[in-house]
Design a protein around this motif. Structure first.
Motif, PDB file in Angstrom:
ATOM      1  N   TYR A 132       4.969 -13.238 -17.260  1.00  0.00           N
ATOM      2  CA  TYR A 132       5.934 -12.230 -17.723  1.00  0.00           C
ATOM      3  C   TYR A 132       7.323 -12.842 -17.659  1.00  0.00           C
ATOM      4  CZ  TYR A 132       8.616  -7.973 -18.262  1.00  0.00           C
ATOM      5  OH  TYR A 132       9.494  -7.036 -18.717  1.00  0.00           O
ATOM      6  N   ARG A 133       7.970 -12.941 -18.812  1.00  0.00           N
ATOM      7  CA  ARG A 133       9.258 -13.637 -18.836  1.00  0.00           C
ATOM      8  C   ARG A 133      10.397 -12.754 -19.311  1.00  0.00           C
ATOM      9  NH1 ARG A 133       7.758 -18.599 -17.696  1.00  0.00           N
ATOM     10  NH2 ARG A 133       5.637 -19.096 -18.333  1.00  0.00           N
ATOM     11  N   LYS A 134      10.128 -11.470 -19.523  1.00  0.00           N
ATOM     12  CA  LYS A 134      11.188 -10.608 -20.058  1.00  0.00           C
ATOM     13  C   LYS A 134      12.019 -10.011 -18.940  1.00  0.00           C
ATOM     14  CE  LYS A 134       8.466  -8.962 -23.828  1.00  0.00           C
ATOM     15  NZ  LYS A 134       8.146  -7.765 -24.517  1.00  0.00           N
ATOM     16  N   ASN A 135      12.833  -9.049 -19.340  1.00  0.00           N
ATOM     17  CA  ASN A 135      13.774  -8.409 -18.453  1.00  0.00           C
ATOM     18  C   ASN A 135      13.081  -7.684 -17.288  1.00  0.00           C
ATOM     19  OD1 ASN A 135      15.938  -7.038 -17.494  1.00  0.00           O
ATOM     20  ND2 ASN A 135      16.608  -6.285 -19.503  1.00  0.00           N
ATOM     21  N   LEU A 143       7.586  -1.034 -21.439  1.00  0.00           N
ATOM     22  CA  LEU A 143       6.591  -2.114 -21.542  1.00  0.00           C
ATOM     23  C   LEU A 143       5.347  -1.647 -22.277  1.00  0.00           C
ATOM     24  CD1 LEU A 143       6.460  -3.573 -17.895  1.00  0.00           C
ATOM     25  CD2 LEU A 143       7.952  -4.229 -19.777  1.00  0.00           C
ATOM     26  N   GLU A 147       1.688  -5.488 -20.788  1.00  0.00           N
ATOM     27  CA  GLU A 147       2.789  -5.968 -19.930  1.00  0.00           C
ATOM     28  C   GLU A 147       2.801  -5.227 -18.595  1.00  0.00           C
ATOM     29  OE1 GLU A 147       6.055  -7.331 -23.321  1.00  0.00           O
ATOM     30  OE2 GLU A 147       5.883  -5.216 -22.787  1.00  0.00           O
TER      31      GLU A 147
END
Ligand code: ATP
Ligand code: MG
Length: 245
Positions: A132-135, A143, A147
């Motif tokens: 998981y690389r998002k905010n 999400l 996610e």
């Protein structure tokens, strides 16, 4: 020698409609992986929550390392909670918290001495681990289901559990994301983690399970080493009634 680490003894759990779990006794082996399988609505998630001490049986007992979890004192209970981690079928992330806050809480509870910086680093490492690389400053509603599963899995990894409860943990994930979680589970297996997981995915069961427990209509139908249960004959039955696909 194999030891049981969690034991359900004549466990009943009921709702208004009647028994959801009906006189179930199972021993889960330490450092082994057990797959819990069965048709939808049969009681798999309930068994997993009873084994994790998240639900209390109406009758019967649940033991963790030979201690009845209903009678654990506060420090034993905290130890059990830190050692064990749960990935819920619906992810169960707090709607009104940011992802960072959700991931911060277990660390604050179990490692109160950690600094803000150390917590931030730990959170970064588990979210990277699951891909998981998002905010992290958004809430779960922002999400996708997949996610949310990744964040739920990352939360379970935070405190380096020696006991993992995974409920339909690859559902709604694409193959790459699911494979990443499978790799993490394999690594946990090499570290002698005890793993109980619920899945309908035959590939996962074949790849990962040492033992298989079959729950149908709230009753234990079978509990045995995987190779004894996943015989050609039984597999045909499983496929026919939709236990696996
Ligand atoms: N707290 C509850 N109150 C009332 N009924 C419940 C409760 N929890 C579970 N049930 C019912 O018990 C049965 C077993 O539920 P459970 O979630 O354990 O099944 P499951 O095998 O995990 O199903 P699925 O494969 O769909 O996830 C279902 O019929 C469900 O509706
Ligand atoms: Mg379920």
């Amino acid at each position: 020698m194999m030891n049981e680490i969690i034991e359900l003894k004549n466990v009943f759990f009921s709702a208004q409609e009647g028994n959801i779990i009906d006189d179930v006794s199972i021993e889960f082996m330490a450092s082994k992986t057990t797959a819990i399988v069965g048709p939808s609505g049969g009681g798999k998630s309930t068994v997993l929550k009873l084994a994790a001490g998240l639900l209390v049986p109406d009758q019967g007992e649940v033991f963790y390392k030979d201690r009845n979890i209903a009678y654990m004192n506060r420090s034993e209970n905290m130890e059990f909670r830190r050692e064990g981690a749960f990935v819920f079928q619906d992810s169960a992330l707090w709607a009104n918290q940011t992802l960072f806050q959700i991931l911060e809480l277990p660390l604050k509870i179990h490692y109160p001495e950690m600094s803000n910086k150390q917590r931030g680093e730990r959170i970064k490492s588990v979210t990277e681990l699951v891909g998981y690389r998002k905010n992290l400053n958004i809430r779960p509603a922002g999400l996708s289901m997949g996610e949310q599963k990744l964040i739920a899995f990352a939360r379970a990894m935070l405190c380096s559990p020696s006991l993992l409860f995974l409920d339909e943990w690859t559902e709604s994930l694409d193959e790459t994301a699911a494979d990443r979680l499978v790799d993490i589970v394999r690594r946990k297996q090499r570290e002698q983690t005890t793993i109980l997981f619920v899945s309908h995915d035959l590939r996962l069961i074949m790849d990962l399970a040492d033992f298989v427990v079959v729950i149908i209509d709230g009753k234990l139908q079978a509990s045995a080493p995987k190779d004894q249960i996943i015989t050609d004959l039984l597999l045909k039955d499983f496929l026919k009634i939709g236990i696996v696909s």
